[in-house]
Design a protein around this motif. Structure first.
Motif, PDB file in Angstrom:
ATOM      1  N   GLY A 113     -77.564 -35.241 -20.420  1.00  0.00           N
ATOM      2  CA  GLY A 113     -78.205 -36.486 -20.845  1.00  0.00           C
ATOM      3  C   GLY A 113     -78.851 -36.394 -22.218  1.00  0.00           C
ATOM      4  O   GLY A 113     -79.200 -37.414 -22.810  1.00  0.00           O
ATOM      5  N   LYS A 114     -79.007 -35.188 -22.738  1.00  0.00           N
ATOM      6  CA  LYS A 114     -79.653 -34.994 -24.039  1.00  0.00           C
ATOM      7  C   LYS A 114     -78.670 -34.540 -25.129  1.00  0.00           C
ATOM      8  O   LYS A 114     -79.083 -34.242 -26.237  1.00  0.00           O
ATOM      9  CB  LYS A 114     -80.758 -33.940 -23.908  1.00  0.00           C
ATOM     10  N   THR A 115     -77.405 -34.507 -24.795  1.00  0.00           N
ATOM     11  CA  THR A 115     -76.417 -33.947 -25.720  1.00  0.00           C
ATOM     12  C   THR A 115     -75.914 -34.959 -26.734  1.00  0.00           C
ATOM     13  O   THR A 115     -75.952 -36.169 -26.504  1.00  0.00           O
ATOM     14  CB  THR A 115     -75.216 -33.373 -24.932  1.00  0.00           C
ATOM     15  N   ASN A 116     -75.428 -34.437 -27.835  1.00  0.00           N
ATOM     16  CA  ASN A 116     -74.729 -35.247 -28.836  1.00  0.00           C
ATOM     17  C   ASN A 116     -73.234 -35.300 -28.531  1.00  0.00           C
ATOM     18  O   ASN A 116     -72.510 -36.091 -29.123  1.00  0.00           O
ATOM     19  CB  ASN A 116     -74.917 -34.660 -30.238  1.00  0.00           C
ATOM     20  N   TYR A 117     -72.773 -34.405 -27.644  1.00  0.00           N
ATOM     21  CA  TYR A 117     -71.354 -34.338 -27.324  1.00  0.00           C
ATOM     22  C   TYR A 117     -70.937 -35.466 -26.393  1.00  0.00           C
ATOM     23  O   TYR A 117     -71.718 -35.939 -25.576  1.00  0.00           O
ATOM     24  CB  TYR A 117     -71.010 -33.016 -26.633  1.00  0.00           C
ATOM     25  N   GLN A 118     -69.684 -35.842 -26.518  1.00  0.00           N
ATOM     26  CA  GLN A 118     -69.054 -36.706 -25.525  1.00  0.00           C
ATOM     27  C   GLN A 118     -68.369 -35.772 -24.550  1.00  0.00           C
ATOM     28  O   GLN A 118     -67.699 -34.820 -24.961  1.00  0.00           O
ATOM     29  CB  GLN A 118     -68.025 -37.616 -26.204  1.00  0.00           C
ATOM     30  N   VAL A 119     -68.537 -36.005 -23.270  1.00  0.00           N
ATOM     31  CA  VAL A 119     -67.947 -35.150 -22.253  1.00  0.00           C
ATOM     32  C   VAL A 119     -66.731 -35.848 -21.660  1.00  0.00           C
ATOM     33  O   VAL A 119     -66.804 -37.019 -21.274  1.00  0.00           O
ATOM     34  CB  VAL A 119     -68.971 -34.818 -21.146  1.00  0.00           C
ATOM     35  N   GLU A 120     -65.630 -35.140 -21.619  1.00  0.00           N
ATOM     36  CA  GLU A 120     -64.396 -35.649 -21.035  1.00  0.00           C
ATOM     37  C   GLU A 120     -63.866 -34.603 -20.064  1.00  0.00           C
ATOM     38  O   GLU A 120     -64.393 -33.485 -19.998  1.00  0.00           O
ATOM     39  CB  GLU A 120     -63.357 -35.935 -22.125  1.00  0.00           C
ATOM     40  N   TYR A 121     -62.838 -34.947 -19.316  1.00  0.00           N
ATOM     41  CA  TYR A 121     -62.272 -33.977 -18.395  1.00  0.00           C
ATOM     42  C   TYR A 121     -60.772 -34.160 -18.301  1.00  0.00           C
ATOM     43  O   TYR A 121     -60.236 -35.237 -18.518  1.00  0.00           O
ATOM     44  CB  TYR A 121     -62.921 -34.055 -17.022  1.00  0.00           C
ATOM     45  N   LEU A 122     -60.101 -33.047 -18.025  1.00  0.00           N
ATOM     46  CA  LEU A 122     -58.661 -33.018 -17.834  1.00  0.00           C
ATOM     47  C   LEU A 122     -58.410 -32.778 -16.357  1.00  0.00           C
ATOM     48  O   LEU A 122     -59.028 -31.893 -15.761  1.00  0.00           O
ATOM     49  CB  LEU A 122     -58.039 -31.885 -18.654  1.00  0.00           C
ATOM     50  N   THR A 123     -57.513 -33.552 -15.766  1.00  0.00           N
ATOM     51  CA  THR A 123     -57.223 -33.425 -14.341  1.00  0.00           C
ATOM     52  C   THR A 123     -55.708 -33.344 -14.138  1.00  0.00           C
ATOM     53  O   THR A 123     -54.939 -33.693 -15.032  1.00  0.00           O
ATOM     54  CB  THR A 123     -57.769 -34.631 -13.557  1.00  0.00           C
ATOM     55  N   PRO A 124     -55.296 -32.932 -12.957  1.00  0.00           N
ATOM     56  CA  PRO A 124     -53.847 -32.887 -12.686  1.00  0.00           C
ATOM     57  C   PRO A 124     -53.224 -34.274 -12.725  1.00  0.00           C
ATOM     58  O   PRO A 124     -53.878 -35.270 -12.402  1.00  0.00           O
ATOM     59  CB  PRO A 124     -53.767 -32.322 -11.271  1.00  0.00           C
ATOM     60  N   SER A 125     -51.969 -34.328 -13.113  1.00  0.00           N
ATOM     61  CA  SER A 125     -51.180 -35.558 -13.017  1.00  0.00           C
ATOM     62  C   SER A 125     -50.362 -35.468 -11.722  1.00  0.00           C
ATOM     63  O   SER A 125     -50.364 -34.417 -11.051  1.00  0.00           O
ATOM     64  CB  SER A 125     -50.225 -35.670 -14.208  1.00  0.00           C
ATOM     65  N   LYS A 126     -49.656 -36.501 -11.370  1.00  0.00           N
ATOM     66  CA  LYS A 126     -48.797 -36.441 -10.183  1.00  0.00           C
ATOM     67  C   LYS A 126     -47.787 -35.308 -10.311  1.00  0.00           C
ATOM     68  O   LYS A 126     -47.528 -34.586  -9.349  1.00  0.00           O
ATOM     69  CB  LYS A 126     -48.069 -37.774  -9.969  1.00  0.00           C
ATOM     70  N   ASP A 127     -47.218 -35.162 -11.506  1.00  0.00           N
ATOM     71  CA  ASP A 127     -46.210 -34.121 -11.721  1.00  0.00           C
ATOM     72  C   ASP A 127     -46.789 -32.723 -11.590  1.00  0.00           C
ATOM     73  O   ASP A 127     -46.212 -31.865 -10.934  1.00  0.00           O
ATOM     74  CB  ASP A 127     -45.562 -34.269 -13.104  1.00  0.00           C
ATOM     75  N   THR A 128     -47.948 -32.477 -12.227  1.00  0.00           N
ATOM     76  CA  THR A 128     -48.515 -31.122 -12.161  1.00  0.00           C
ATOM     77  C   THR A 128     -49.105 -30.840 -10.775  1.00  0.00           C
ATOM     78  O   THR A 128     -49.099 -29.708 -10.326  1.00  0.00           O
ATOM     79  CB  THR A 128     -49.567 -30.882 -13.263  1.00  0.00           C
ATOM     80  N   TRP A 129     -49.611 -31.880 -10.090  1.00  0.00           N
ATOM     81  CA  TRP A 129     -50.120 -31.712  -8.728  1.00  0.00           C
ATOM     82  C   TRP A 129     -48.999 -31.214  -7.809  1.00  0.00           C
ATOM     83  O   TRP A 129     -49.197 -30.302  -7.015  1.00  0.00           O
ATOM     84  CB  TRP A 129     -50.689 -33.036  -8.207  1.00  0.00           C
ATOM     85  N   ALA A 130     -47.823 -31.799  -7.959  1.00  0.00           N
ATOM     86  CA  ALA A 130     -46.669 -31.410  -7.140  1.00  0.00           C
ATOM     87  C   ALA A 130     -46.280 -29.952  -7.378  1.00  0.00           C
ATOM     88  O   ALA A 130     -45.693 -29.315  -6.505  1.00  0.00           O
ATOM     89  CB  ALA A 130     -45.490 -32.331  -7.433  1.00  0.00           C
ATOM     90  N   LYS A 131     -46.654 -29.415  -8.541  1.00  0.00           N
ATOM     91  CA  LYS A 131     -46.345 -28.020  -8.879  1.00  0.00           C
ATOM     92  C   LYS A 131     -47.513 -27.085  -8.577  1.00  0.00           C
ATOM     93  O   LYS A 131     -47.505 -25.935  -8.975  1.00  0.00           O
ATOM     94  CB  LYS A 131     -45.971 -27.920 -10.355  1.00  0.00           C
ATOM     95  N   GLY A 132     -48.565 -27.621  -7.909  1.00  0.00           N
ATOM     96  CA  GLY A 132     -49.673 -26.760  -7.501  1.00  0.00           C
ATOM     97  C   GLY A 132     -50.903 -26.794  -8.389  1.00  0.00           C
ATOM     98  O   GLY A 132     -51.861 -26.065  -8.146  1.00  0.00           O
ATOM     99  N   ASP A 133     -50.913 -27.616  -9.418  1.00  0.00           N
ATOM    100  CA  ASP A 133     -52.070 -27.703 -10.320  1.00  0.00           C
ATOM    101  C   ASP A 133     -53.216 -28.422  -9.605  1.00  0.00           C
ATOM    102  O   ASP A 133     -53.061 -29.554  -9.157  1.00  0.00           O
ATOM    103  CB  ASP A 133     -51.674 -28.467 -11.586  1.00  0.00           C
ATOM    104  N   ARG A 134     -54.366 -27.761  -9.504  1.00  0.00           N
ATOM    105  CA  ARG A 134     -55.544 -28.346  -8.857  1.00  0.00           C
ATOM    106  C   ARG A 134     -56.780 -28.259  -9.762  1.00  0.00           C
ATOM    107  O   ARG A 134     -57.891 -28.496  -9.344  1.00  0.00           O
ATOM    108  CB  ARG A 134     -55.853 -27.636  -7.534  1.00  0.00           C
ATOM    109  N   LYS A 135     -56.578 -27.905 -11.037  1.00  0.00           N
ATOM    110  CA  LYS A 135     -57.684 -27.611 -11.949  1.00  0.00           C
ATOM    111  C   LYS A 135     -58.258 -28.857 -12.610  1.00  0.00           C
ATOM    112  O   LYS A 135     -57.519 -29.731 -13.056  1.00  0.00           O
ATOM    113  CB  LYS A 135     -57.209 -26.640 -13.030  1.00  0.00           C
TER     114      LYS A 135
END
Length: 157
Positions: A113-135
């Motif tokens: 809440g005190k940062t100057n950074y914008q926080v974003e996140y990367l998640t699995p897509s349908k394709d990578t999920w099907a290949k075991g990506d859970r990160k």
């Protein structure tokens, strides 16, 4: 005696050389899949969607001392009990909850809440999920996506 020393020195030298090569694997302008990013990696996007020539999901990892747009500050994974890719709302809730929490504070050195950074996140897509990506990878960037030099780690920004 000197033969034994030489024979032992060769494998040790090889291991050291491999270790040094591995350390720089993700810090020397290497293009890699976003699912293979690790905490502390700094990177720039190179996908077609962002003006580059690579497919979506590919980034160029650079040394954080060099100009970069994003830095991975934390990661978590979906549990093995989750069999299907959650809907976008569930992913957003999990990503925001995790990425703005304790791990952010530990890495950057201040609360989100005190940062100057914008926080974003990367998640699995349908394709990578099907290949075991859970990160899920939490990343920080400047609000205007401008490049910076130096790590966000303990920056207290």
């Amino acid at each position: 005696m000197s033969t034994r020393t030489t024979l032992l020195a060769l494998p040790v030298a090889a291991v050291i050389a491999m270790g040094l090569t591995s350390c720089s694997l993700f810090s020397s302008d290497t293009t890699t899949a976003t699912k293979d990013l690790e905490v502390g990696n700094c990177y720039n996007t190179v996908s077609e969607k962002s003006g580059g020539k690579e497919p979506v999901g590919e980034v160029t990892v650079v040394d954080c001392a060099k100009a970069h747009t994003y830095e991975v500050i934390a990661q978590t994974t979906f549990g093995e009990d989750i069999k299907e890719l959650p809907n976008e709302r569930a992913i957003a809730s999990l990503g925001q909850g995790f990425c703005l929490g304790e791990d952010f504070t530990k890495y950057v050195g201040i609360e989100s809440g005190k940062t100057n950074y914008q926080v974003e996140y990367l998640t699995p897509s349908k394709d990578t999920w099907a290949k075991g990506d859970r990160k899920i990878s939490c990343v920080v960037t400047q609000g205007d996506k401008s490049q910076v030099k130096g790590s966000a780690k303990n920056s207290k920004k």
